[in-house]
Design a protein around this motif. Sequence first.
Motif, short mmCIF file in Angstrom:
data_model
loop_
_atom_site.label_atom_id
_atom_site.label_comp_id
_atom_site.label_asym_id
_atom_site.label_seq_id
_atom_site.Cartn_x
_atom_site.Cartn_y
_atom_site.Cartn_z
N ALA A 136 0.85 -1.19 0.00
CA ALA A 136 0.00 0.00 0.00
C ALA A 136 0.88 1.24 0.00
N PRO A 137 0.54 2.21 -0.84
CA PRO A 137 1.36 3.43 -0.86
C PRO A 137 1.29 4.18 0.45
N SER A 138 2.40 4.75 0.84
CA SER A 138 2.45 5.51 2.08
C SER A 138 1.76 6.86 1.88
N SER A 139 1.49 7.52 2.98
CA SER A 139 0.87 8.84 2.88
C SER A 139 1.78 9.81 2.15
N ARG A 140 3.08 9.62 2.26
CA ARG A 140 4.05 10.48 1.55
C ARG A 140 3.94 10.26 0.04
N VAL A 141 3.77 9.00 -0.37
CA VAL A 141 3.61 8.70 -1.80
C VAL A 141 2.31 9.31 -2.31
N ARG A 142 1.26 9.19 -1.52
CA ARG A 142 -0.03 9.79 -1.92
C ARG A 142 0.08 11.30 -2.03
N LEU A 143 0.83 11.93 -1.12
CA LEU A 143 1.03 13.37 -1.19
C LEU A 143 1.80 13.73 -2.46
N ALA A 144 2.79 12.93 -2.81
CA ALA A 144 3.55 13.17 -4.04
C ALA A 144 2.65 13.02 -5.26
N GLU A 145 1.75 12.02 -5.27
CA GLU A 145 0.81 11.84 -6.38
C GLU A 145 -0.12 13.04 -6.48
N LEU A 146 -0.62 13.51 -5.34
CA LEU A 146 -1.51 14.66 -5.32
C LEU A 146 -0.78 15.91 -5.83
N SER A 147 0.43 16.12 -5.35
CA SER A 147 1.22 17.28 -5.78
C SER A 147 1.47 17.25 -7.28
#
Length: 95
Positions: free
Chosen positions: A5-16
Amino acid sequence: MQPVAPSSRVRLAELSSSLGAGVLGLGLGALLASQLHGLGVPIIVIGLILHVWGMTDKHRLEHDQARQWWSAALYWICWVALAGLATVLIVRAIA
């Protein structure tokens, strides 16, 4: 091998990244407004198709993994917003 599962940091990078692409597109549209005159609806339709394809694919990939309630809520809110956008475009095209 089980998917991680992607980490919250990876999700933030995807969002950015997604937000940055959207802002970039807005800026390009502003710069090229006169050259793209009359192509707004086709460009929006292409963007809509690509977004729906990406959302659906991501939803399918995440379906087997446990998701947070807010993730599912945002998914459906996005679909409602896209339906509203489609309705506005259709009404404007008819009028």
